[in-house]
Design an enzyme around this catalytic site. Structure first.
Site, PDB file in Angstrom:
ATOM      1  N   ILE A 104      33.506  10.168  62.573  1.00  0.00           N
ATOM      2  CA  ILE A 104      34.110  10.250  63.914  1.00  0.00           C
ATOM      3  C   ILE A 104      33.039  10.476  64.991  1.00  0.00           C
ATOM      4  O   ILE A 104      33.057   9.820  66.040  1.00  0.00           O
ATOM      5  CB  ILE A 104      35.202  11.361  63.966  1.00  0.00           C
ATOM      6  CG1 ILE A 104      36.350  11.000  63.018  1.00  0.00           C
ATOM      7  CG2 ILE A 104      35.712  11.556  65.394  1.00  0.00           C
ATOM      8  CD1 ILE A 104      37.463  12.036  62.938  1.00  0.00           C
ATOM      9  N   TYR A 139      21.244  12.705  66.078  1.00  0.00           N
ATOM     10  CA  TYR A 139      20.853  11.836  67.197  1.00  0.00           C
ATOM     11  C   TYR A 139      19.601  11.016  66.859  1.00  0.00           C
ATOM     12  O   TYR A 139      19.485   9.862  67.253  1.00  0.00           O
ATOM     13  CB  TYR A 139      20.623  12.666  68.463  1.00  0.00           C
ATOM     14  CG  TYR A 139      21.905  13.235  69.035  1.00  0.00           C
ATOM     15  CD1 TYR A 139      22.921  12.387  69.480  1.00  0.00           C
ATOM     16  CD2 TYR A 139      22.114  14.605  69.129  1.00  0.00           C
ATOM     17  CE1 TYR A 139      24.109  12.903  69.998  1.00  0.00           C
ATOM     18  CE2 TYR A 139      23.292  15.130  69.654  1.00  0.00           C
ATOM     19  CZ  TYR A 139      24.278  14.273  70.081  1.00  0.00           C
ATOM     20  OH  TYR A 139      25.449  14.775  70.594  1.00  0.00           O
TER      21      TYR A 139
END
Lengths: 173, 173
Positions: A104, A139
């Site tokens: 998600i 990230y």
């Protein structure tokens, strides 16, 4: 698990606020949240929105034990870089603990990248706490590079007190 | 030296562009400026401005040797903090070398602090290169604190290539 990512509307504001507060508690900075819900709703969903959000929603049958179907959020705003032009700052990305491991977060980030490109933005930035190795890895794996380490830029901040002093509005200054 | 600080109007755009390019040369990053003047003008002075500026102007009799009267700029945009609400990011603050030492930079910063407070913003942030001790000292003396050092936040950045990859728009990814 099935889920959809979609732009937030005003009806999502309470869910977004809930997720942002959960994130602040998770980061052990809940005491730093001084914003009220009313201000937040006005700022995000008033006439001139100061931020936008994407939300992740699961079907009713997969709702959380508390009954929530909005289980993740990416909250962002537009910035500007005089070297590159239009850009985006990802202020908060959060997925409820019970809904992690299904992609998600990655999907929120990927959908946001599409938005960023559609808006002709050249860069997207996000701040992470240095000790949050999980977020940094997330990230970095997605293609981000650490500006603080690589280019040695530091962020300096003026808070309300120093702004008042600077503006000479504080009679004690 | 007499000078005035005022909000920039479209007629100032060429001067602001000139100052920003001077700053990039000063910071030895001129090669990183990929934005065109036309984009910059549209972004700052079009229907939906993405940034605002304050400019410092000297009287005609004090103009620079090249004939410029706009000798300094503070370029900023509005951001959002889910802890504190509305905020401002100071993207660029620059004063031409021949006009330093008269308090123009401090006055730009102080006037900006007034704008920030008038707009009900709670914070103002600025990025500086760690090795630029002069700028760090300037902002610190004005009341800023170093978020990177104090709170250990890092800024991560996605550029065009990684955004395309993330958005699955790159056929090679």
């Amino acid at each position: 698990m099935n889920f959809t990512i979609r732009p937030a509307v005003k009806a999502d504001c309470k869910d977004i606020w809930r997720l942002i507060r959960e994130l602040a508690i998770h980061e052990k900075v809940a005491n730093k949240v001084v914003l009220s819900y009313e201000e937040f709703e006005q700022d995000g969903f008033g006439k001139k929105p100061l931020f936008e959000s994407l939300v992740a929603e699961v079907p009713e049958e997969n709702k959380s034990k508390e009954g929530f179907t909005v289980v993740g959020v990416a909250l962002y705003y537009y910035t500007y870089c005089t070297w590159n032009g239009r850009a985006v700052f990802l202020e908060d990305l959060y997925v409820m603990p019970g809904f992690r491991g299904f992609g998600i977060g990655k999907s929120l980030l990927s959908t946001l990248a599409k938005v960023v490109l559609e808006k002709s933005c050249k860069l997207m930035e996000v701040n992470v706490m240095a000790e949050n190795s999980q977020s940094r890895a997330f990230y970095t794996a997605a293609g981000a590079w650490d500006v603080t380490v690589m280019d040695n830029w530091h962020t300096l901040c003026f808070d309300g007190k120093s702004l008042h002093k600077l503006a000479n509005k504080d009679p004690e200054s």
